[in-house]
Design an enzyme around this catalytic site. Structure first.
Site, PDB file in Angstrom:
ATOM      1  N   CYS A  17      -8.235  15.426  -6.518  1.00  0.00           N
ATOM      2  CA  CYS A  17      -7.430  14.994  -5.587  1.00  0.00           C
ATOM      3  C   CYS A  17      -6.505  16.077  -5.011  1.00  0.00           C
ATOM      4  O   CYS A  17      -5.829  16.502  -5.429  1.00  0.00           O
ATOM      5  CB  CYS A  17      -6.421  13.645  -6.278  1.00  0.00           C
ATOM      6  N   CYS A  51      -2.577  15.351  -5.653  1.00  0.00           N
ATOM      7  CA  CYS A  51      -2.008  15.456  -6.901  1.00  0.00           C
ATOM      8  C   CYS A  51      -1.287  16.902  -7.231  1.00  0.00           C
ATOM      9  O   CYS A  51      -1.550  17.796  -6.572  1.00  0.00           O
ATOM     10  CB  CYS A  51      -3.177  15.454  -7.957  1.00  0.00           C
ATOM     11  N   HIS A  91      -1.596   9.734 -10.267  1.00  0.00           N
ATOM     12  CA  HIS A  91      -2.747   9.348  -9.328  1.00  0.00           C
ATOM     13  C   HIS A  91      -2.996   7.702  -9.543  1.00  0.00           C
ATOM     14  O   HIS A  91      -3.841   7.484  -8.842  1.00  0.00           O
ATOM     15  CB  HIS A  91      -4.064  10.307  -9.700  1.00  0.00           C
ATOM     16  N   ASN A 145       0.710  16.306   7.777  1.00  0.00           N
ATOM     17  CA  ASN A 145      -0.580  16.014   7.651  1.00  0.00           C
ATOM     18  C   ASN A 145      -1.529  17.136   8.194  1.00  0.00           C
ATOM     19  O   ASN A 145      -1.244  17.642   9.278  1.00  0.00           O
ATOM     20  CB  ASN A 145      -0.536  14.518   8.383  1.00  0.00           C
ATOM     21  N   ASP A 146      -2.463  17.588   7.304  1.00  0.00           N
ATOM     22  CA  ASP A 146      -3.325  18.490   7.741  1.00  0.00           C
ATOM     23  C   ASP A 146      -4.401  17.990   8.730  1.00  0.00           C
ATOM     24  O   ASP A 146      -4.748  19.089   9.391  1.00  0.00           O
ATOM     25  CB  ASP A 146      -4.170  19.048   6.567  1.00  0.00           C
ATOM     26  N   GLN A 194       2.242   7.356   5.200  1.00  0.00           N
ATOM     27  CA  GLN A 194       2.060   8.351   6.269  1.00  0.00           C
ATOM     28  C   GLN A 194       3.234   8.072   7.253  1.00  0.00           C
ATOM     29  O   GLN A 194       3.964   6.941   7.345  1.00  0.00           O
ATOM     30  CB  GLN A 194       0.835   8.327   7.046  1.00  0.00           C
ATOM     31  N   ASN A 209      -1.347   2.795   4.423  1.00  0.00           N
ATOM     32  CA  ASN A 209      -2.799   2.131   4.246  1.00  0.00           C
ATOM     33  C   ASN A 209      -3.084   2.003   2.684  1.00  0.00           C
ATOM     34  O   ASN A 209      -3.322   3.157   2.224  1.00  0.00           O
ATOM     35  CB  ASN A 209      -3.935   2.707   4.883  1.00  0.00           C
ATOM     36  N   HIS A 235      -0.039   6.802  -1.645  1.00  0.00           N
ATOM     37  CA  HIS A 235       0.728   7.557  -0.561  1.00  0.00           C
ATOM     38  C   HIS A 235       0.910   6.810   0.881  1.00  0.00           C
ATOM     39  O   HIS A 235       0.075   5.829   1.010  1.00  0.00           O
ATOM     40  CB  HIS A 235      -0.024   9.022  -0.272  1.00  0.00           C
ATOM     41  N   HIS A 276      -4.704   7.992  -4.415  1.00  0.00           N
ATOM     42  CA  HIS A 276      -3.472   8.403  -4.755  1.00  0.00           C
ATOM     43  C   HIS A 276      -2.594   7.873  -4.064  1.00  0.00           C
ATOM     44  O   HIS A 276      -2.437   7.793  -2.764  1.00  0.00           O
ATOM     45  CB  HIS A 276      -3.245  10.009  -4.594  1.00  0.00           C
ATOM     46  N   SER A 309      -8.518   6.699   2.566  1.00  0.00           N
ATOM     47  CA  SER A 309      -9.503   7.654   2.031  1.00  0.00           C
ATOM     48  C   SER A 309      -9.200   8.256   0.642  1.00  0.00           C
ATOM     49  O   SER A 309     -10.139   8.858  -0.155  1.00  0.00           O
ATOM     50  CB  SER A 309      -9.956   8.649   2.904  1.00  0.00           C
ATOM     51  N   PHE A 339     -12.013 -11.359   8.831  1.00  0.00           N
ATOM     52  CA  PHE A 339     -12.515 -10.260   9.731  1.00  0.00           C
ATOM     53  C   PHE A 339     -11.764 -10.725  11.009  1.00  0.00           C
ATOM     54  O   PHE A 339     -11.954 -11.822  11.442  1.00  0.00           O
ATOM     55  CB  PHE A 339     -14.112 -10.622   9.816  1.00  0.00           C
TER      56      PHE A 339
HETATM   57  O1  LIG Z   1     -17.645 -18.020  12.538  1.00  0.00           O
HETATM   58  P1  LIG Z   1     -17.900 -17.021  11.723  1.00  0.00           P
HETATM   59  O2  LIG Z   1     -19.249 -16.487  11.954  1.00  0.00           O
HETATM   60  O3  LIG Z   1     -18.103 -17.817  10.181  1.00  0.00           O
HETATM   61  O4  LIG Z   1     -17.005 -16.157  11.426  1.00  0.00           O
HETATM   62  C1  LIG Z   1     -16.720 -14.941  11.836  1.00  0.00           C
HETATM   63  O5  LIG Z   1     -16.322 -14.826  13.427  1.00  0.00           O
HETATM   64  C2  LIG Z   1     -15.161 -15.662  13.488  1.00  0.00           C
HETATM   65  C3  LIG Z   1     -14.660 -15.532  15.398  1.00  0.00           C
HETATM   66  O6  LIG Z   1     -14.607 -14.117  15.416  1.00  0.00           O
HETATM   67  C4  LIG Z   1     -13.873 -14.891  12.667  1.00  0.00           C
HETATM   68  O7  LIG Z   1     -12.940 -15.822  13.073  1.00  0.00           O
HETATM   69  C5  LIG Z   1     -14.258 -14.832  11.131  1.00  0.00           C
HETATM   70  O8  LIG Z   1     -13.151 -14.121  10.754  1.00  0.00           O
HETATM   71  C6  LIG Z   1     -15.536 -14.273  11.174  1.00  0.00           C
HETATM   72  O9  LIG Z   1     -15.962 -14.122   9.767  1.00  0.00           O
HETATM   73  O1  LIG Z   2      -5.135   9.103   8.384  1.00  0.00           O
HETATM   74  P1  LIG Z   2      -6.240   8.462   7.469  1.00  0.00           P
HETATM   75  O2  LIG Z   2      -5.898   8.103   6.247  1.00  0.00           O
HETATM   76  O3  LIG Z   2      -7.079   9.689   7.137  1.00  0.00           O
HETATM   77  O4  LIG Z   2      -6.894   7.543   8.335  1.00  0.00           O
HETATM   78  C1  LIG Z   2      -6.788   5.954   8.288  1.00  0.00           C
HETATM   79  O5  LIG Z   2      -5.260   5.870   8.866  1.00  0.00           O
HETATM   80  C2  LIG Z   2      -5.381   5.941  10.303  1.00  0.00           C
HETATM   81  C3  LIG Z   2      -3.930   5.537  10.931  1.00  0.00           C
HETATM   82  O6  LIG Z   2      -3.870   3.869  10.561  1.00  0.00           O
HETATM   83  C4  LIG Z   2      -6.467   5.438  11.072  1.00  0.00           C
HETATM   84  O7  LIG Z   2      -6.524   5.944  12.562  1.00  0.00           O
HETATM   85  C5  LIG Z   2      -7.904   5.766  10.315  1.00  0.00           C
HETATM   86  O8  LIG Z   2      -8.812   4.991  11.045  1.00  0.00           O
HETATM   87  C6  LIG Z   2      -7.697   5.432   8.889  1.00  0.00           C
HETATM   88  O9  LIG Z   2      -8.813   5.584   8.343  1.00  0.00           O
END
Ligand SMILES: O=P(O)(O)O[C@H]1O[C@H](CO)[C@@H](O)[C@H](O)[C@H]1O
Ligand SMILES: O=P(O)(O)O[C@H]1O[C@H](CO)[C@@H](O)[C@H](O)[C@H]1O
Lengths: 350, 350
Positions: B52, B55, B115, B77-78, B170, B155, B168, B166, B163, B314
């Site tokens: 990690c 760590c 971790h 951040n690297d 940002q 996140n 953390h 651990h 990713s 979604f």
């Molecule tokens: O209507 P579906 O295919 O069941 O559902 C999908 O599309 C919808 C409209 O974008 C979203 O609200 C749902 O989260 C997604 O799973």
């Molecule tokens: O910075 P990370 O952890 O590599 O990346 C994550 O957080 C970022 C900030 O929300 C996003 O832009 C990336 O898409 C996500 O994978």
């Protein structure tokens, strides 16, 4: 103008279509990825699946039986987010707790009877039938007095929340104009009032001069990665002629739209040799009875994949709390898409 | 008011904090789900992982070695999306292709040397150390003349693009004020000018009267599912006192914030007996030197899970193209969270 170099340095770009900024961090695409990977789509689906609720002749969850359709098939969504018979009403507590009843219609459009196809694997003629359904549905739903906006869209791929691989799209049509088209209405109107021309028509002139963000063009349509794209390989599909909605298109323009849809989706699939997931949809003028002369019909494709069939862009912490952000430049994305073959990769596998 | 029943019928709610509407479709939560499922988190991680890069004592990708830290650990951040030394500059072609250089700083905050922990598994005292780091970083970064906004966020979980497990968070701090805090600045200012009071303070009064959206409260903080929540189990964490940023909090208020963070994240984990993924972050006044008296400090939690450890919401087609949308009501979500134990489920497993 100093040494500012947008291909390598962080910058913001302005989206004139919705009035918002996006952060671009080109140097960041070098970071390693150890996080979640999507499963690549290796499924070989049968042309007919007896368990699919969208295949011809099958019975849906509510007991209805699909016809033995041969082209497209449209029906009311059995689990629609919007229904027509909601009583009107509203609440407002101190201007802080505000709600209003909302009504509308949900429809499902099967693009093909074939369970194993997707748009990039269909012929231009068969996609043209889908364009005709979009047109008819927009016209019919839009004519209803209780419908003031018609959103036609497709979620493709499990990663985009699609729960059935049978090629299909959806329509959510409703009483009020939702947020995104409302912003585009405001922005296009302001530009039109100031310049007397369509925002997107003027934008196309600049892009055709610059060429570097254009992916595909035919006599009637241009497909490009917009200067302000958010998703890594986002594209915008714009008719050259300034029309407000699909019902104004000529037959030749509808054929050319079918070709444009086929060409961009083939390139998407070819890019990472996978069935490329995306959400896509049409933006057309609200159907509230006003002319909306400033509106310029277009389609958006929002695909999440970033670097391979398995590594996607996540719109999470910073993006949700602060601002849209992308890593690769729109110009690089356009170049990658442009250099793809216009023949679907699966045809080479045969 | 007719028969409008927001617990069962589709409606729109207004978000006074950012000025946008959201579509609520309560009846839709009954639809079956056959689509993508997330893998539940069953990982048993070791307290120390030699591979990690977060760590203590380990070497990062750029060759730097982490100290043997015992509490928190913060570093640049690297692979930062924003860097300080970008030359200024801008382009503007016809008002349609507009870009400006952007500069800033990216920081990583390790919450713990362990971790195998996450915030809900840490003690209130240890979370308080994280609050102190947030405060110090906001103060130090915000004092820089080239930084006008500081976004602190986390996140959590692979599904939220994280990713490395651990624990953390940002910081992305930058020259301009990003979209979301800019909208909140506008909305809070308008409310303050009209009413002479803080928007969120007035909102808390209503919510404490209504109670049904409150999940947890202590002497200084209230955790609630906002009336306008987008994500299924979204919450807002608000201090009772009208302050603009973390540096104004008393010691007692910081302790109480640590407790509030622990309590909401424990309830999240308990809800589906899984390490609950989310993006979360602080919204504080811009550090542009203005007083921003109308600003009211708060934290947002945006968790994607909808119905179980594996079925998520979604934000795709309709949401991207038209409008934010949710299925279960905020009131139902608050009730589910409220009825969870305040002891982490893993403690029962020991
Ligand atoms: O209507 P579906 O295919 O069941 O559902 C999908 O599309 C919808 C409209 O974008 C979203 O609200 C749902 O989260 C997604 O799973
Ligand atoms: O910075 P990370 O952890 O590599 O990346 C994550 O957080 C970022 C900030 O929300 C996003 O832009 C990336 O898409 C996500 O994978």
């Amino acid at each position: 103008m100093s040494d500012f170099n947008p291909t390598e340095q962080a910058h913001r770009r302005f989206n004139p279509l919705n009035g918002e900024w996006i952060l671009v961090s080109p140097h960041r695409s070098k970071r390693p990825w150890q996080g979640q990977q999507e499963a690549p789509d290796r499924s070989q689906r049968p042309p007919y699946d007896p368990t699919c609720y969208l295949c011809p002749g099958n019975t849906r969850a509510n007991g209805e039986v699909n016809p033995n359709y041969e082209g497209t098939f449209v029906f009311d969504n059995d689990f629609a987010a919007l229904t027509p018979e909601v009583p009107t009403g509203a609440t407002d507590i101190g201007g802080l707790l505000r709600a209003e009843a909302e009504s509308g219609v949900g429809r499902v459009i099967c693009f093909s009877p074939r369970h194993d196809l997707t748009l990039p694997e269909m012929s231009v003629q068969d996609i043209r039938r889908v364009v005709d359904v979009w047109t008819d549905e927009y016209r019919t739903l839009g004519a209803r007095p209780d419908i003031n906006y018609v959103q036609i869209f497709e979620n493709k791929g499990q990663v985009m929340g699609c729960s059935n691989p049978h090629p299909h799209g959806q329509i959510w049509a409703q009483r009020t104009v939702p947020g995104e088209p409302a912003k585009e209405t405001t922005q296009q109107l302001a530009y039109f009032e100031k310049n007397g021309r369509s925002l997107l028509a003027d934008y196309l002139v600049i892009e055709e001069r610059e060429q570097e963000r254009i992916v595909f063009a035919n006599a009637h349509w241009v497909v490009l990665v917009p200067y302000w794209a958010i998703w890594p390989f986002e594209t915008l599909v714009v008719p050259r002629r300034h029309v407000q909605d699909l019902t104004q298109l000529t037959d030749a323009e509808k054929d050319a739209l079918a070709e444009a849809v086929q060409q961009i989706t083939i390139r998407y699939d070819n890019l990472f040799q996978t069935s490329f997931p995306y959400s896509a949809g049409l933006h057309q003028r609200p159907t509230d009875g006003q002319a909306h002369e400033s509106w310029h019909l277009h389609l958006h494709f929002y695909p999440p994949l970033l670097r391979s069939a398995t590594v996607r862009k996540f719109m999470v912490g910073y993006e949700l709390l602060a601002n849209a952000q992308r890593d690769i430049t729109p110009e690089y994305a356009a170049q990658r898409l442009r250099e793809q073959s216009n023949v679907h990769y699966k045809q080479h596998l045969d």
